[in-house]
Design a protein around this motif. Structure first.
Motif, PDB file in Angstrom:
ATOM      1  N   LEU A  94      69.419  20.242  85.687  1.00 12.27           N
ATOM      2  CA  LEU A  94      68.504  19.504  84.814  1.00 12.27           C
ATOM      3  C   LEU A  94      68.706  19.882  83.354  1.00 12.27           C
ATOM      4  O   LEU A  94      68.649  19.024  82.469  1.00 12.27           O
ATOM      5  N   SER A  95      68.939  21.155  83.072  1.00  7.92           N
ATOM      6  CA  SER A  95      69.125  21.573  81.681  1.00  7.92           C
ATOM      7  C   SER A  95      70.398  20.965  81.100  1.00  7.92           C
ATOM      8  O   SER A  95      70.440  20.580  79.921  1.00  7.92           O
ATOM      9  N   ASN A 150      69.629  17.220  80.563  1.00  7.40           N
ATOM     10  CA  ASN A 150      68.735  17.051  79.414  1.00  7.40           C
ATOM     11  C   ASN A 150      69.478  17.206  78.089  1.00  7.40           C
ATOM     12  O   ASN A 150      69.183  16.507  77.108  1.00  7.40           O
ATOM     13  N   ASP A 152      69.523  14.179  75.488  1.00 10.32           N
ATOM     14  CA  ASP A 152      69.013  14.372  74.129  1.00 10.32           C
ATOM     15  C   ASP A 152      70.049  13.946  73.092  1.00 10.32           C
ATOM     16  O   ASP A 152      69.711  13.320  72.072  1.00 10.32           O
TER      17      ASP A 152
END
Length: 208
Positions: free
Chosen positions: A37-38, A41, A45
């Motif tokens: 997920l990081s 993300n 972004d």
């Protein structure tokens, strides 16, 4: 301590202190032990920021009109500007009126095409990290590319996919060793096949 993110029963996620590789086993999806997920993300972004810059650049491409008028000639000038904006080929007006109509040039370079390409590259890079088949780069979308370039990109995709699967299997082996639970996984995304050159009639070669 295990973090109960979804407020499930304590029978499933205990609220007491747990010992790793004795009471619980921690599974990772990436060799770096960072959550997927990081990674997602981060790229999302970046792509959102690119969209924001695209919108800004699009707005700056608009050329505003500056018209100096007074109450006496306001209606006449509105008629001239309206005819110009309606794409009339020829607009007749006196020289004094035409001199009052000016455009404000922003001199902002058009970079939307480059930003769109950059965003596509970010998306393809993320898909590669997730082990999902993709073109990998703009150069691989061309009509003809070398087989070596395509195979190199496929190898990278497969390496990332194998790394995720291998890391999960490490945790599953610990589960079997500690809890005697045999759990198997199967990747939904299959390995990307390599491409081979096959000779055509007449001695020419074709990429398949």
């Amino acid at each position: 301590m295990m973090v109960n993110l979804h407020s499930v029963s304590s029978n499933i996620i205990p609220s007491t202190v747990q010992v790793v590789n004795k009471d619980v086993v921690i599974l990772y999806c990436q060799p770096s032990h960072k959550p997927i997920l990081s990674t997602v993300n981060y790229y999302v972004d970046r792509m959102v920021q690119v969209d924001m810059v695209i919108n800004t650049n699009l707005q700056l491409q608009k050329m505003p009109w500056l018209v100096g008028v007074d109450e006496a000639d306001k209606d006449k000038m509105e008629d001239i500007v309206e005819r110009i904006l309606n794409n009339e080929v020829v607009v007749f007006a006196d020289l004094q009126s035409l001199g009052k109509v000016q455009t404000l040039a922003t001199n902002t370079p058009y970079i939307i095409d480059k930003l769109v390409e950059y965003k596509r590259g970010l998306e393809q890079e993320l898909m590669t990290i997730l082990g999902v088949d993709n073109n990998g780069s703009a150069s691989l979308e061309q009509t003809h590319v070398s087989v070596d370039a395509v195979n190199a990109n496929n190898d990278v995709i497969n390496d990332y996919a194998n790394a995720i699967e291998s890391e999960i299997n490490k945790g599953l082996k610990d589960i079997k060793r500690i809890f005697n639970r045999d759990i198997k996984i199967e990747a939904v995304s299959k390995p990307v096949n390599t491409i081979h050159e096959q000779p055509m009639q007449g001695g020419q070669e074709n990429d398949n």
